[in-house]
Design a protein around this motif. Structure first.
Motif, mmCIF file in Angstrom:
data_model
loop_
_atom_site.group_PDB
_atom_site.id
_atom_site.type_symbol
_atom_site.label_atom_id
_atom_site.label_comp_id
_atom_site.label_asym_id
_atom_site.label_seq_id
_atom_site.Cartn_x
_atom_site.Cartn_y
_atom_site.Cartn_z
ATOM 1 N N MET A 1 0.819 -1.206 0.000
ATOM 2 C CA MET A 1 0.000 0.000 0.000
ATOM 3 C C MET A 1 0.857 1.260 0.000
ATOM 4 S SD MET A 1 -2.974 -1.283 2.628
ATOM 5 C CE MET A 1 -4.026 0.150 2.427
ATOM 6 N N ARG A 2 2.073 1.177 0.532
ATOM 7 C CA ARG A 2 2.949 2.351 0.580
ATOM 8 C C ARG A 2 3.839 2.455 -0.660
ATOM 9 N NH1 ARG A 2 5.950 5.566 5.091
ATOM 10 N NH2 ARG A 2 4.093 4.987 6.292
ATOM 11 N N LEU A 3 4.417 1.314 -1.118
ATOM 12 C CA LEU A 3 5.408 1.359 -2.209
ATOM 13 C C LEU A 3 4.939 0.677 -3.488
ATOM 14 C CD1 LEU A 3 8.681 0.561 -0.206
ATOM 15 C CD2 LEU A 3 7.779 2.806 -0.873
ATOM 16 N N GLY A 4 3.793 0.001 -3.440
ATOM 17 C CA GLY A 4 3.357 -0.736 -4.609
ATOM 18 C C GLY A 4 4.177 -2.014 -4.788
ATOM 19 N N GLU A 5 3.990 -2.686 -5.910
ATOM 20 C CA GLU A 5 4.701 -3.944 -6.161
ATOM 21 C C GLU A 5 6.207 -3.755 -6.189
ATOM 22 O OE1 GLU A 5 4.781 -7.515 -9.501
ATOM 23 O OE2 GLU A 5 3.001 -6.250 -9.312
ATOM 24 N N ALA A 6 6.670 -2.543 -6.477
ATOM 25 C CA ALA A 6 8.109 -2.273 -6.511
ATOM 26 C C ALA A 6 8.753 -2.472 -5.144
ATOM 27 C CB ALA A 6 8.361 -0.840 -6.986
ATOM 28 N N GLY A 7 7.951 -2.464 -4.081
ATOM 29 C CA GLY A 7 8.494 -2.663 -2.747
ATOM 30 C C GLY A 7 8.645 -4.119 -2.359
#
Length: 397
Positions: free
Chosen positions: A81-87
């Protein structure tokens, strides 16, 4: 390079908070080195948030009880929820997708430990198909795999799929037929391994390929002869002799493996006591036949379960020359899942839904497949344990 995957592989979609058994609960999630470095270089606020949820020393996400620290009370991932799938780390990004490399062949699969993937694998009445493509690239690890042996294993596995997909016969008979064929393939592989050290490679290769081809043709001819003589019944639902005793021994063996699933010990103990200790053999046989008849129109579920384990593990024999242990693994997995279904059928007053089957499949997969320690231990047991001999395995079908 060659690439292969199940025909419906790309249809997978995570259902997030709607999942009945989130993958963010029950096991430690290892963070790959590249992602860990990325976490350390995030902007200040994001870096502090992420690293507060990470055990940097162990290289895993912290846990609150058994749940990932990022998993909130709505069963959603705060990291996403904070960084998206990139996280995500590689594990979170890929799961339940699974990849195996065999030299110039890469095979993709979906893990049955995921409820959505389990439904895609088991509940689809269509026959299993695998699709692929090639390109001009070459793996850096191609020299680690004997291409002749790999080709032989691919052909053998393909024939096993042909056997299992023949729905004119009972699924029990198809599994037995595949098992016998696998045992004969194993003998040829052992001979090939030994000959490779004693004769010129060219002669060894030619002999191996010829015998593999002859074995498959002989197996097909034998099956056709049996059909013509009507020896094989298409609705074979009888429980094998001593199956109850041998299933109890199998469950006792599985019980000593590392426990990574909180539901597993209770489930196994209930199976052992209800079906194998407190039930008379005659009643077990009768209920087994009744359940097989109940599942007649859904026998494709067991077909898919067997194929899943063969597709996922059989080609590993290209590294250790041992494929029959993986066929044993497929058979015992089918047998345990089937009897867990029988137990549920009895508890549910003679009903057994697709949802019941899916839950059994992902529970079993999480316990057995998601522990390297369990897989290594089980392979050793399948190779040498006297209670897992061919005769005892066949009786469990």
């Amino acid at each position: 390079m060659q690439y292969r995957k199940p025909y419906n592989y790309n249809e997978f979609q995570c259902i997030a908070d709607k999942c009945p058994a989130t993958c963010c609960d029950g096991w430690a999630i290892v963070i790959d080195e590249k992602t860990m470095c990325k976490y350390h270089t995030l902007p200040g606020e994001h870096r502090n948030f992420v690293l507060s949820h990470v055990d940097v020393k162990e290289g895993v996400f912290r846990q609150c009880g058994s749940r990932c620290a990022f998993l909130n009370d709505r069963n959603l991932c705060d990291l996403y929820m904070r960084l998206g799938e990139a996280g995500f780390c590689n594990t979170c990004r890929r799961y339940p997708r699974h990849f195996e490399e065999y030299g110039n062949l890469i095979e993709a699969a979906l893990s049955m430990s995921c409820p959505v993937a389990a439904r895609m694998i088991v509940a689809n009445p269509k026959r299993d198909r695998f699709v692929g493509y090639c390109n001009d690239k070459e793996s850096a690890h191609s020299a680690e795999v004997d291409p002749v042996l790999l080709g032989g294993l691919l052909a053998a596995r393909g024939h096993m799929f042909d056997i299992i997909n023949d729905r004119s016969l009972s699924v029990q008979y198809r599994i037995k037929r595949a098992y016998y064929y696998s045992a004969k393939v194993q003998k040829l592989i052992y001979n090939y391994e030994k000959l490779g050290h004693k004769v010129k490679k060219k002669k060894c290769v030619a002999e191996f390929l010829l015998k593999m081809d002859m074995l498959t043709k002989k197996e097909i001819s034998f099956a056709e002869s049996m059909r013509a003589r009507k020896i094989v019944l298409s609705n074979e639902n009888t429980a094998g002799a001593r199956r109850q005793e041998n299933m109890r021994e199998l469950i006792d063996i599985l019980s000593v493996l590392e426990n990574i699933n909180s539901d597993w010990p209770k489930l196994v103990e209930e199976l052992r006591s209800s079906l194998y200790i407190n039930m008379r053999d005659e009643e077990y046989r009768s209920l087994s036949r009744e359940f097989a008849d109940y599942m007649r129109d859904r026998s494709f579920e067991y077909e898919h379960i067997f194929n899943y384990f063969i597709y996922t593990y059989y080609l590993g024999g290209v590294y250790d020359f041992n494929v029959h242990a993986m066929t044993k693994f497929a058979v015992i997995s089918y047998a345990v899942i089937r009897d867990l279904g029988l137990l549920t059928y009895i508890k549910n007053k003679k009903t057994f839904s697709v949802d019941d089957q899916i839950k059994i499949c992902y529970t079993y997969s999480r316990q057995i497949e998601h522990s390297d320690e369990n897989l290594v231990a089980l392979e050793g047991l399948l190779n040498a344990h006297p209670k897992l001999s061919d005769a005892k395995i066949l009786s469990q079908i």
